[in-house]
Design a protein around this motif. Structure first.
Motif, short mmCIF file in Angstrom:
data_model
loop_
_atom_site.label_atom_id
_atom_site.label_comp_id
_atom_site.label_asym_id
_atom_site.label_seq_id
_atom_site.Cartn_x
_atom_site.Cartn_y
_atom_site.Cartn_z
N LEU A 71 0.81 -1.20 0.00
CA LEU A 71 0.00 0.00 0.00
C LEU A 71 0.86 1.26 0.00
O LEU A 71 0.55 2.24 -0.69
CB LEU A 71 -0.94 0.00 1.22
N ARG A 72 1.94 1.24 0.79
CA ARG A 72 2.84 2.39 0.79
C ARG A 72 3.46 2.59 -0.60
O ARG A 72 3.57 3.73 -1.08
CB ARG A 72 3.95 2.18 1.83
N ARG A 73 3.81 1.49 -1.24
CA ARG A 73 4.41 1.59 -2.57
C ARG A 73 3.39 2.11 -3.59
O ARG A 73 3.70 2.95 -4.43
CB ARG A 73 4.93 0.22 -3.00
N VAL A 74 2.16 1.58 -3.51
CA VAL A 74 1.11 2.02 -4.42
C VAL A 74 0.81 3.51 -4.20
O VAL A 74 0.63 4.28 -5.15
CB VAL A 74 -0.16 1.18 -4.24
N ASN A 78 1.27 6.29 -6.93
CA ASN A 78 0.11 7.10 -7.31
C ASN A 78 0.42 8.58 -7.22
O ASN A 78 0.04 9.37 -8.10
CB ASN A 78 -1.07 6.76 -6.40
N GLN A 79 1.15 8.98 -6.20
CA GLN A 79 1.53 10.39 -6.05
C GLN A 79 2.46 10.82 -7.18
O GLN A 79 2.33 11.92 -7.73
CB GLN A 79 2.21 10.60 -4.69
N LEU A 80 3.40 9.92 -7.54
CA LEU A 80 4.31 10.24 -8.64
C LEU A 80 3.56 10.37 -9.95
O LEU A 80 3.85 11.26 -10.77
CB LEU A 80 5.39 9.15 -8.74
N LEU A 81 2.58 9.49 -10.17
CA LEU A 81 1.79 9.55 -11.40
C LEU A 81 0.96 10.82 -11.46
O LEU A 81 0.82 11.44 -12.52
CB LEU A 81 0.88 8.32 -11.50
#
Length: 287
Positions: A71-74, A78-81
């Motif tokens: 979840l942390r990775r997603v 998501n923030q980077l995207l």
């Protein structure tokens, strides 16, 4: 002592059971007796729930941890995207604005080539805040060769003329200013008149004879008379024409300018006429 054992009995059960299992397995390895086998069976049966619970707890903990890490990775991805999408939208907006500007400038240069005179592209940096004096401010001035009475146009048609010049800026009087006057002619019938601004944002075509051939929809262009505006620049189209019932000498004609004065961004300043001594041009030109 009894209270202490009862209090920590849960913590002592598993270590004690494991110790007994070790002892029994050692005895079985040495003697292989039936008593040892029976005791081993009882012991394993009693500690199996604890072992299953421990194993299950480890599995759940590992699963939750992996899901948390995922979840942390997603969330990070998501923030980077989102940031990448924002940057791409900004770039697309800038490219679109650049394309629109290039299109407008291309149209301006086409107008310059049609007029057949040297021209300077200028950006509109200010507009009159009132309707009493219809003027705009451009970012070119005397340092760039701008002089008073130079004609100002857009790709659509005539905008006005330069009335005040500073070193790096200039003020342009629009043809919709009631104080302006432009020598014009009706393109179809070749009738000559003078276009003057009005408070309504249109232009009044003055000095048209009562019997002149003028109709709604006729195109109005500059006549070239008066020494300020080159001949043939589009001014507008006739939207109203009539003959006053009183003893008037001229028609009452109104034209809608081609240029959209509410959306001016870039204009073209025509280096025409060649003569700079035009003090007489402040007066209304005669047809």
């Amino acid at each position: 002592m009894t209270r202490l054992l009862l209090r920590y009995r849960r913590m002592l059960v598993l270590p004690t059971a494991l110790l007994l299992a070790f002892v029994l397995m050692t005895l079985q390895a040495r003697s292989g007796s039936a008593i040892a086998d029976f005791a081993k069976l009882i012991l394993l049966t009693s500690i199996s729930p604890f072992l299953r619970l421990t194993t299950k707890s480890f599995d759940i903990t590992a699963t939750l941890w992996n899901e948390y890490v995922d979840l942390r990775r997603v969330s990070r991805d998501n923030q980077l995207l989102k940031e990448e999408v924002r940057q791409l939208r900004t770039e697309v907006g800038e490219l679109h604005e650049t394309a629109l500007e290039h299109s407008r400038l291309s149209q301006l240069f086409q107008m310059s080539s049609r007029v057949g005179t040297e021209a300077i592209v200028a950006k509109v940096i200010g507009k009159d805040a009132t309707n009493w004096f219809r003027t705009i401010l451009i970012d070119r001035g005397a340092d760039q060769g701008i002089a008073r009475h130079m004609a100002v146009v857009t790709a659509e048609g005539l905008v006005g003329r330069v009335v005040d010049v500073m070193a790096r800026t200039a003020r342009v009087q629009l043809i919709t200013d009631p104080e302006s006057a432009v020598g014009v002619l009706i393109q179809r019938s070749r009738v000559v008149g003078v276009a003057a601004g009005s408070l309504g944002g249109t232009t009044q075509i003055k000095y048209l004879p009562l019997m002149a051939d003028v109709a709604v929809g006729d195109r109005v262009i500059t006549s070239g008379m008066g020494g300020i505006f080159p001949k043939g620049i589009p001014v507008g189209r006739v939207v109203r024409s009539g003959r006053p019932t009183s003893g008037a000498l001229f028609q009452s004609t109104e034209a809608q300018p081609h240029a959209n004065f509410s959306r001016l961004e870039e204009v073209l300043v025509l280096k025409w006429p060649p003569s700079r001594d035009l003090s007489w041009a402040d007066r209304e030109p005669l047809p």
